[in-house]
Design a protein around this motif. Structure first.
Motif, PDB file in Angstrom:
ATOM      1  N   GLY A  45     -34.434  -6.407  18.470  1.00  0.00           N
ATOM      2  CA  GLY A  45     -34.462  -7.634  19.492  1.00  0.00           C
ATOM      3  C   GLY A  45     -34.088  -7.119  20.325  1.00  0.00           C
ATOM      4  N   ALA A  46     -32.754  -6.332  19.854  1.00  0.00           N
ATOM      5  CA  ALA A  46     -31.670  -6.049  20.815  1.00  0.00           C
ATOM      6  C   ALA A  46     -31.785  -4.879  21.456  1.00  0.00           C
ATOM      7  N   ALA A  47     -32.832  -3.894  20.652  1.00  0.00           N
ATOM      8  CA  ALA A  47     -33.262  -2.781  22.104  1.00  0.00           C
ATOM      9  C   ALA A  47     -34.110  -2.827  22.971  1.00  0.00           C
ATOM     10  N   GLY A  48     -35.216  -3.678  22.889  1.00  0.00           N
ATOM     11  CA  GLY A  48     -35.981  -4.523  23.690  1.00  0.00           C
ATOM     12  C   GLY A  48     -37.216  -3.872  23.506  1.00  0.00           C
ATOM     13  N   GLU A  49     -38.368  -4.881  23.767  1.00  0.00           N
ATOM     14  CA  GLU A  49     -39.552  -4.388  23.730  1.00  0.00           C
ATOM     15  C   GLU A  49     -40.597  -3.229  23.686  1.00  0.00           C
ATOM     16  N   ASN A  50     -39.605  -2.569  24.600  1.00  0.00           N
ATOM     17  CA  ASN A  50     -40.219  -1.119  24.633  1.00  0.00           C
ATOM     18  C   ASN A  50     -39.916  -0.370  24.113  1.00  0.00           C
ATOM     19  N   ALA A  51     -38.822  -0.462  23.031  1.00  0.00           N
ATOM     20  CA  ALA A  51     -37.841   0.658  22.457  1.00  0.00           C
ATOM     21  C   ALA A  51     -38.442   1.469  21.332  1.00  0.00           C
ATOM     22  N   LYS A  52     -38.486   2.958  21.598  1.00  0.00           N
ATOM     23  CA  LYS A  52     -38.824   3.484  20.478  1.00  0.00           C
ATOM     24  C   LYS A  52     -38.481   3.147  18.923  1.00  0.00           C
ATOM     25  N   ALA A  53     -38.995   3.219  18.070  1.00  0.00           N
ATOM     26  CA  ALA A  53     -38.558   3.387  17.052  1.00  0.00           C
ATOM     27  C   ALA A  53     -38.930   4.994  16.138  1.00  0.00           C
ATOM     28  N   LEU A 111     -36.015   0.581  -4.240  1.00  0.00           N
ATOM     29  CA  LEU A 111     -36.000   0.451  -3.693  1.00  0.00           C
ATOM     30  C   LEU A 111     -35.365   1.140  -2.424  1.00  0.00           C
ATOM     31  N   SER A 112     -35.862   1.051  -1.464  1.00  0.00           N
ATOM     32  CA  SER A 112     -36.149   1.848   0.014  1.00  0.00           C
ATOM     33  C   SER A 112     -34.687   2.013   0.695  1.00  0.00           C
ATOM     34  N   TYR A 113     -33.948   3.056   0.985  1.00  0.00           N
ATOM     35  CA  TYR A 113     -32.756   3.152   1.658  1.00  0.00           C
ATOM     36  C   TYR A 113     -33.244   3.771   2.998  1.00  0.00           C
ATOM     37  N   ALA A 114     -34.714   3.374   4.253  1.00  0.00           N
ATOM     38  CA  ALA A 114     -35.415   3.808   5.458  1.00  0.00           C
ATOM     39  C   ALA A 114     -34.721   3.018   6.300  1.00  0.00           C
ATOM     40  N   SER A 115     -34.261   4.045   6.951  1.00  0.00           N
ATOM     41  CA  SER A 115     -33.182   3.524   8.055  1.00  0.00           C
ATOM     42  C   SER A 115     -33.878   4.204   9.543  1.00  0.00           C
ATOM     43  N   TYR A 116     -33.282   2.795  10.491  1.00  0.00           N
ATOM     44  CA  TYR A 116     -34.017   3.944  11.673  1.00  0.00           C
ATOM     45  C   TYR A 116     -33.610   3.004  12.528  1.00  0.00           C
ATOM     46  N   GLN A 117     -33.697   3.727  14.087  1.00  0.00           N
ATOM     47  CA  GLN A 117     -33.078   4.092  15.111  1.00  0.00           C
ATOM     48  C   GLN A 117     -33.732   3.749  16.388  1.00  0.00           C
ATOM     49  N   PHE A 118     -33.336   2.647  17.420  1.00  0.00           N
ATOM     50  CA  PHE A 118     -34.076   2.266  18.329  1.00  0.00           C
ATOM     51  C   PHE A 118     -33.674   2.082  19.730  1.00  0.00           C
ATOM     52  N   LYS A 119     -34.383   2.876  20.285  1.00  0.00           N
ATOM     53  CA  LYS A 119     -34.225   3.794  20.756  1.00  0.00           C
ATOM     54  C   LYS A 119     -34.344   2.707  22.321  1.00  0.00           C
TER      55      LYS A 119
END
Length: 266
Positions: free
Chosen positions: A235-243, A255-263
């Motif tokens: 939500g902080a990245a914005g609705e048009n952010a790219k994951a 146990l998944s360690y999947a981590s994401y960046q929201f550009k």
């Protein structure tokens, strides 16, 4: 020129032994943070941790963060680790101001709480100098994904104020289902794959409604506390952010360690 943090992040912090176990791939990912992921040094860090669950949003207002050992049964060396990062009282009050201006009628202040292991374990690897002020914001596990997405939207202005917004949880988090096995259990893989596809395709509303949309949602997250930090970062990245998927590994079969960046688009 003002320092801006255009991107937000969701980190799967997994087991507390991430702090000491050199065999965990996610540990090496976090240690490479400043070199390979995010070279900018934030003015302050806001961590939304799955280990602080309250009825209403709460921020910790302290001048120096204590290290909270909110786990038991681990090696003695775990209880000797310290992460004495400065507190960020001005940031905490700014968070409260933004949330209340966005319609959140109550935001509590905790003037004693330090950093739980959902905050200090990854930060110890990412920023070992412990010289960046850190503030924590709690989750509300009795609310839903959309609530936490809107919580994040309210915090978006912090990015233009030099604040790194980081959710810390686990992409899958069913501790009762962990197994010492070589493969990945099917339900965990299916949920994790669904999440990756939904995020990379920008289907954020599906992620907000994951309990209805995702396969094995209740199995992957019997309690949602470790998942909602993702919604805040999103939500902080914005609705048009790219994951972007920035790390992916597994431990104990489920146990998944999947981590994401929201550009952020802006």
């Amino acid at each position: 020129m003002a320092l801006t943090m255009k991107d937000t992040f969701y980190i799967s912090h997994g087991a507390p032994t991430l702090a000491i176990d050199k065999s965990i791939p996610a540990r090496h990912f976090l240690q490479s943070w400043k070199d390979k992921v995010f070279p900018q040094k934030p003015k302050a860090i806001l961590v939304i941790s799955g280990h602080w669950d309250t009825s209403f949003p709460a921020v910790n207002i302290v001048h120096r963060n204590d290290t909270i050992y909110d786990f038991y049964g681990f090696p003695d060396s775990m209880y000797k680790l310290k992460y004495p990062a400065p507190g960020a009282p001005e940031l905490a009050l700014r968070v409260k101001e933004l949330l209340m201006a966005s319609g959140f009628k109550r935001v509590d202040e905790d003037r004693e709480r330090g950093l739980d292991h959902g905050a200090w374990v990854p930060l110890m690897l990412m920023y070992p100098e412990a010289d960046i002020p850190v503030c924590q914001l709690s989750v509300q596990s009795k609310r839903d994904g959309s609530y936490h997405y809107n919580l994040g939207k309210a915090l978006a202005p912090l990015k233009d104020e030099g604040v790194l917004i980081m959710g810390s949880g686990s992409a899958t988090h069913n501790l009762r289902a962990l197994r010492m096995v070589d493969g990945i259990v099917p339900w965990a893989l299916e949920f994790d794959t669904w999440l990756k596809d939904a995020l990379l395709q920008g289907r954020y509303e599906d992620v907000n409604c994951y309990q209805e949309k995702a396969p094995h949602a209740k199995m992957a997250h019997p309690w949602p506390d470790h998942f909602y930090p993702l919604h805040v970062a999103m939500g902080a990245a914005g609705e048009n952010a790219k994951a972007k998927l920035i790390h992916h590994s597994w431990q104990h079969g489920a146990l998944s360690y999947a981590s994401y960046q929201f550009k952020s688009a802006s």
